[in-house]
Design a protein around this motif. Structure first.
Motif, PDB file in Angstrom:
ATOM      1  N   ASN A   1       0.830  -1.212   0.000  1.00  0.00           N
ATOM      2  CA  ASN A   1       0.000   0.000   0.000  1.00  0.00           C
ATOM      3  C   ASN A   1       0.859   1.255   0.000  1.00  0.00           C
ATOM      4  O   ASN A   1       1.136   1.832   1.048  1.00  0.00           O
ATOM      5  N   ASP A   2       1.277   1.666  -1.158  1.00  0.00           N
ATOM      6  CA  ASP A   2       2.126   2.848  -1.286  1.00  0.00           C
ATOM      7  C   ASP A   2       1.471   3.799  -2.278  1.00  0.00           C
ATOM      8  O   ASP A   2       1.546   3.611  -3.493  1.00  0.00           O
ATOM      9  N   VAL A   3       0.832   4.832  -1.750  1.00  0.00           N
ATOM     10  CA  VAL A   3       0.119   5.792  -2.592  1.00  0.00           C
ATOM     11  C   VAL A   3       1.089   6.583  -3.449  1.00  0.00           C
ATOM     12  O   VAL A   3       0.763   6.994  -4.570  1.00  0.00           O
ATOM     13  N   VAL A   4       2.290   6.794  -2.947  1.00  0.00           N
ATOM     14  CA  VAL A   4       3.271   7.573  -3.699  1.00  0.00           C
ATOM     15  C   VAL A   4       3.622   6.868  -5.008  1.00  0.00           C
ATOM     16  O   VAL A   4       3.674   7.485  -6.075  1.00  0.00           O
ATOM     17  N   HIS A   5       3.876   5.558  -4.943  1.00  0.00           N
ATOM     18  CA  HIS A   5       4.301   4.818  -6.124  1.00  0.00           C
ATOM     19  C   HIS A   5       3.127   4.320  -6.969  1.00  0.00           C
ATOM     20  O   HIS A   5       3.259   4.150  -8.178  1.00  0.00           O
ATOM     21  N   HIS A   6       2.006   4.053  -6.345  1.00  0.00           N
ATOM     22  CA  HIS A   6       0.876   3.464  -7.063  1.00  0.00           C
ATOM     23  C   HIS A   6      -0.347   4.393  -7.051  1.00  0.00           C
ATOM     24  O   HIS A   6      -1.479   3.931  -7.138  1.00  0.00           O
TER      25      HIS A   6
ATOM     26  N   GLY B   1      -1.267   9.901   3.586  1.00  0.00           N
ATOM     27  CA  GLY B   1      -1.169   9.015   2.452  1.00  0.00           C
ATOM     28  C   GLY B   1      -2.001   7.757   2.586  1.00  0.00           C
ATOM     29  O   GLY B   1      -1.949   6.891   1.725  1.00  0.00           O
ATOM     30  N   GLN B   2      -2.762   7.546   3.719  1.00  0.00           N
ATOM     31  CA  GLN B   2      -3.555   6.345   3.900  1.00  0.00           C
ATOM     32  C   GLN B   2      -4.735   6.298   2.944  1.00  0.00           C
ATOM     33  O   GLN B   2      -5.178   5.219   2.574  1.00  0.00           O
ATOM     34  N   HIS B   3      -5.286   7.453   2.610  1.00  0.00           N
ATOM     35  CA  HIS B   3      -6.413   7.502   1.682  1.00  0.00           C
ATOM     36  C   HIS B   3      -6.125   8.513   0.578  1.00  0.00           C
ATOM     37  O   HIS B   3      -5.366   9.467   0.768  1.00  0.00           O
ATOM     38  N   LEU B   4      -6.779   8.292  -0.551  1.00  0.00           N
ATOM     39  CA  LEU B   4      -6.678   9.247  -1.649  1.00  0.00           C
ATOM     40  C   LEU B   4      -7.361  10.550  -1.270  1.00  0.00           C
ATOM     41  O   LEU B   4      -8.277  10.576  -0.445  1.00  0.00           O
ATOM     42  N   GLU B   5      -6.900  11.633  -1.893  1.00  0.00           N
ATOM     43  CA  GLU B   5      -7.564  12.912  -1.659  1.00  0.00           C
ATOM     44  C   GLU B   5      -8.940  12.902  -2.312  1.00  0.00           C
ATOM     45  O   GLU B   5      -9.142  12.335  -3.381  1.00  0.00           O
ATOM     46  N   SER B   6      -9.871  13.542  -1.649  1.00  0.00           N
ATOM     47  CA  SER B   6     -11.266  13.534  -2.130  1.00  0.00           C
ATOM     48  C   SER B   6     -11.517  14.735  -3.030  1.00  0.00           C
ATOM     49  O   SER B   6     -12.040  15.751  -2.600  1.00  0.00           O
TER      50      SER B   6
ATOM     51  N   LEU C   1      -8.986  -1.415  -1.548  1.00  0.00           N
ATOM     52  CA  LEU C   1     -10.072  -1.060  -0.620  1.00  0.00           C
ATOM     53  C   LEU C   1      -9.562  -0.324   0.613  1.00  0.00           C
ATOM     54  O   LEU C   1     -10.332   0.377   1.271  1.00  0.00           O
ATOM     55  N   ARG C   2      -8.295  -0.457   0.913  1.00  0.00           N
ATOM     56  CA  ARG C   2      -7.736   0.252   2.082  1.00  0.00           C
ATOM     57  C   ARG C   2      -7.348   1.683   1.735  1.00  0.00           C
ATOM     58  O   ARG C   2      -7.225   2.519   2.635  1.00  0.00           O
ATOM     59  N   ILE C   3      -7.167   1.960   0.451  1.00  0.00           N
ATOM     60  CA  ILE C   3      -6.645   3.269   0.057  1.00  0.00           C
ATOM     61  C   ILE C   3      -7.728   4.200  -0.464  1.00  0.00           C
ATOM     62  O   ILE C   3      -7.678   5.406  -0.234  1.00  0.00           O
ATOM     63  N   VAL C   4      -8.712   3.660  -1.165  1.00  0.00           N
ATOM     64  CA  VAL C   4      -9.750   4.540  -1.723  1.00  0.00           C
ATOM     65  C   VAL C   4     -10.551   5.161  -0.585  1.00  0.00           C
ATOM     66  O   VAL C   4     -10.543   4.663   0.552  1.00  0.00           O
ATOM     67  N   LEU C   5     -11.267   6.218  -0.888  1.00  0.00           N
ATOM     68  CA  LEU C   5     -12.057   6.909   0.133  1.00  0.00           C
ATOM     69  C   LEU C   5     -13.048   5.948   0.781  1.00  0.00           C
ATOM     70  O   LEU C   5     -13.739   5.194   0.083  1.00  0.00           O
ATOM     71  N   PRO C   6     -13.156   5.942   2.104  1.00  0.00           N
ATOM     72  CA  PRO C   6     -14.035   4.996   2.790  1.00  0.00           C
ATOM     73  C   PRO C   6     -15.485   5.040   2.326  1.00  0.00           C
ATOM     74  O   PRO C   6     -16.121   4.003   2.210  1.00  0.00           O
TER      75      PRO C   6
ATOM     76  N   CYS D   1     -13.487   9.212   7.393  1.00  0.00           N
ATOM     77  CA  CYS D   1     -13.503   9.858   6.081  1.00  0.00           C
ATOM     78  C   CYS D   1     -13.113  11.313   6.136  1.00  0.00           C
ATOM     79  O   CYS D   1     -12.698  11.888   5.159  1.00  0.00           O
ATOM     80  N   GLY D   2     -13.321  11.941   7.264  1.00  0.00           N
ATOM     81  CA  GLY D   2     -13.120  13.384   7.341  1.00  0.00           C
ATOM     82  C   GLY D   2     -14.301  13.998   8.040  1.00  0.00           C
ATOM     83  O   GLY D   2     -15.209  13.325   8.511  1.00  0.00           O
ATOM     84  N   SER D   3     -14.341  15.310   8.142  1.00  0.00           N
ATOM     85  CA  SER D   3     -15.384  16.002   8.889  1.00  0.00           C
ATOM     86  C   SER D   3     -16.608  16.219   8.036  1.00  0.00           C
ATOM     87  O   SER D   3     -16.868  17.314   7.566  1.00  0.00           O
ATOM     88  N   TYR D   4     -17.402  15.147   7.794  1.00  0.00           N
ATOM     89  CA  TYR D   4     -18.622  15.261   7.013  1.00  0.00           C
ATOM     90  C   TYR D   4     -19.687  15.977   7.828  1.00  0.00           C
ATOM     91  O   TYR D   4     -19.756  15.846   9.048  1.00  0.00           O
ATOM     92  N   GLN D   5     -20.548  16.683   7.120  1.00  0.00           N
ATOM     93  CA  GLN D   5     -21.643  17.364   7.773  1.00  0.00           C
ATOM     94  C   GLN D   5     -22.933  16.560   7.680  1.00  0.00           C
ATOM     95  O   GLN D   5     -23.894  16.859   8.358  1.00  0.00           O
ATOM     96  N   THR D   6     -22.979  15.540   6.818  1.00  0.00           N
ATOM     97  CA  THR D   6     -24.196  14.774   6.644  1.00  0.00           C
ATOM     98  C   THR D   6     -24.346  13.760   7.759  1.00  0.00           C
ATOM     99  O   THR D   6     -23.406  13.451   8.480  1.00  0.00           O
TER     100      THR D   6
END
Length: 573
Positions: A391-396, A487-492, A443-448, A544-549
């Motif tokens: 799981n290396d977001v930098v390389h993959h 780097g654990q998840h892709l930017e949204s 599945l570990r890297i894409v947005l939850p 996932c981040g600070s969602y408001q929903t």
């Protein structure tokens, strides 16, 4: 004044005797100067234009260029027009000065329509705009004549435009509005400057766009709603004010951006459509190619650009060939190994967001795009060296971005995919299980939120099974790109998230797709009881981040971007 005496006065001016000519100039510049007198002087200057060499008469010519002539009578406008054309035909050295003076008129002047008793404010504003457009018509007529008389003036015109461009956040927002409107109009009769003019306008739009972030726009609109709630007892007064406020964005940068978007959408219609409303294909194709170049150079590299990209979104909606060409352009950039990873990841974000949001992208086109993405993914998995499969977001990063795009598209348009002819063979051909079980563990890297919604969809229809992998991922400590844990998840980043600009939203609402149906979330992954759903949702949102929903379903309805909710859709539909 007799013609001979006027000629003698000019000769005296060259010898240093300025009194008589200075007196005439002061009269011309005076607000109370009569139109008849001004037309007469301009006519006499035109007759003596051969005398006006720069060495002796540069100040005189500069004073004539500065007079207020656009709101005068037809005789004055005609005389001024003829004088300017004769001047640069006889003395081309004055061309840059003349062009700077004319382009300077693109900016609004302080004078306006004098209010009259009984005239409403809205009617007064419309009359001011009508007069302004009429005056600019006179300026453009002079520019057209200059370009015909002196074809080499085109580079000088472009330079004058660049030098005169106002500050984007000028205290008077009409400065940028009128200037952009006029330079876009200039490009319609001087096509050789269009590429540079569009580049200049888009750069100004980007400057505004990055300052009018989605978070700031939503915060301003939310504050506006709170203010209305606190003044509930002033019903009659506030009703009118509320209706007025709803017509414009409360954030100043967003309102300015909205105005520019309205102008640009109108420009696209003017260029791309004939007077009867039919499409002018050749003109549309040329405009598309020019905008695509600016997209690649300016828009695509800009991080979190919110609305400027909707120019292309609207343009390609006019013809299916353009939409297909735009998707092809983005996909070629994604799979090109010579492109920097940053641009490849940005391109796949644009492609995925475009496919799910554009109503004019058919499900067949979406299916073809997903098939191409999956083919690329399988090829990537088969060619990557076994030792580098972690799981290396930098390389993959590109790989994970493409996998996320596939999940996002399938989950967002799931109903349409299931209703396709030969849907079963389509899904079998994607080999989704092979993708999600590969050692790169996407599945570990894409947005939850994307992973959860995709997992629910494919589980229900037995297309793939993600639960065991996602459960295991929750227990693992995954290596990160750096010590800080980033780097654990892709930017949204999904470029075609809901359109938030109010007045220009009419051009987008009819061609924009909102999420329909229900995203299914399996609560057994962490909680088995429906009564514990709220607690699960809170845990999920923290991942996932600070969602408001309130639920993952609501987050997916509005967008998968953190902090984005379904209320945004009310602006466009």
């Amino acid at each position: 004044m007799e013609p001979d005496s006027f000629t003698s006065a000019l000769e005296d001016y060259a010898r240093g005797q300025h009194r008589y000519i200075d007196s005439i100039i002061r009269q011309l510049q005076a607000p109370e100067c009569k139109d008849r007198y001004m037309a007469e002087i301009l006519q006499r200057l035109r007759n003596c234009v051969s005398m006006l060499v720069r060495e002796h008469y540069e100040v005189v010519v500069g004073a004539i260029l500065a007079i207020d002539w656009t709101n005068k009578s037809a005789d004055v406008i005609k005389a001024y027009h003829a004088f300017i054309v004769n001047l640069i035909s006889a003395h081309s050295i004055y061309t840059p000065s003349v062009l700077r003076a004319l382009v300077g008129l693109f900016l609004p002047r302080s004078r306006g329509v004098v209010p009259k008793e009984g005239i409403l404010l809205g009617d007064l504003e419309m009359e001011t705009r009508r007069m302004r457009e009429q005056e600019m018509g006179h300026v453009h007529n002079v520019l057209i004549s200059i370009l015909k008389a002196v074809p080499t003036a085109v580079p000088m015109l472009l330079e004058a435009i660049k030098q005169s461009c106002p500050y984007v956040l000028h205290k008077d927002s009409s400065y940028l509005e009128y200037f952009i409107q006029n330079i876009l109009h200039t490009s319609t009769y001087c096509p050789t400057i269009r590429a540079d003019a569009l580049s200049l306008v888009i750069e100004k739009m980007i400057y505004l766009d990055v300052r009018a972030s989605r978070e700031r726009i939503e915060e301003a609109e939310s504050d506006s709603e709170d203010e209305e709630d606190t003044e509930l007892f002033h019903m009659e007064t506030d009703l009118d004010q509320s209706q007025t406020n709803k017509r414009r964005n409360r954030l100043d940068e967003a309102d300015r951006m909205d105005t520019v978007m309205c102008i640009f959408f109108s420009y696209i219609d003017k260029v791309a459509k004939n007077t009867d409303g039919s499409l002018n294909w050749e003109a549309t194709r040329k405009l598309y190619l020019e905008l695509l170049k600016h997209f690649e150079k300016i828009i695509l590299p800009t991080y979190e650009c919110c609305h400027t990209q909707y120019l292309l979104f609207y343009l390609v909606s006019l013809k299916q060939n353009l939409a297909d060409g735009f998707m092809d352009y983005l996909w070629k950039k994604v799979k090109n190994p010579n492109e920097h990873q940053v641009y490849r990841k940005a391109a796949i974000c644009y492609l995925a967001s475009f496919i799910v949001r554009a109503k004019f992208v058919s499900i067949r086109s979406a299916a073809d795009a997903v098939s191409l993405m999956c083919q690329w993914i399988h090829q990537y998995i088969s060619t990557v060296h076994h030792n580098s499969m972690h799981n290396d977001v930098v390389h993959h990063g590109t790989f994970y971005s493409v996998v996320q795009a596939v999940m996002y598209i399938l989950a967002f348009r799931q109903r349409e995919f299931l209703d396709m002819d030969k849907a079963e063979s389509f899904f079998l051909g994607l080999s989704l299980q092979t993708i999600i079980t590969c050692k790169l563990n996407p599945l570990r890297i894409v947005l939850p939120v994307v992973a959860r919604t995709f997992s629910s969809f494919v589980r229900k229809h037995q297309l793939a099974f993600c639960d065991a992998i996602m459960e295991r991922n929750n227990r693992l400590i995954v290596p990160t790109a750096n010590e800080s844990g980033e780097g654990q998840h892709l930017e949204s980043y999904f470029p075609f998230d809901p359109y938030l600009l109010i007045r220009s939203s009419g051009k987008i609402s009819e061609i924009y797709r909102m999420f329909e149906g229900k995203a299914i979330v399996d609560m057994k992954l962490e909680k088995s009881s429906n009564d514990e759903e709220d607690e699960f949702v809170k845990d999920e949102m923290r991942d996932c981040g600070s969602y408001q929903t309130k639920t993952p379903v609501e987050a997916f309805l509005g967008s998968v971007s953190p902090g984005f909710n379904t209320n945004s859709f009310t602006l466009i539909g």
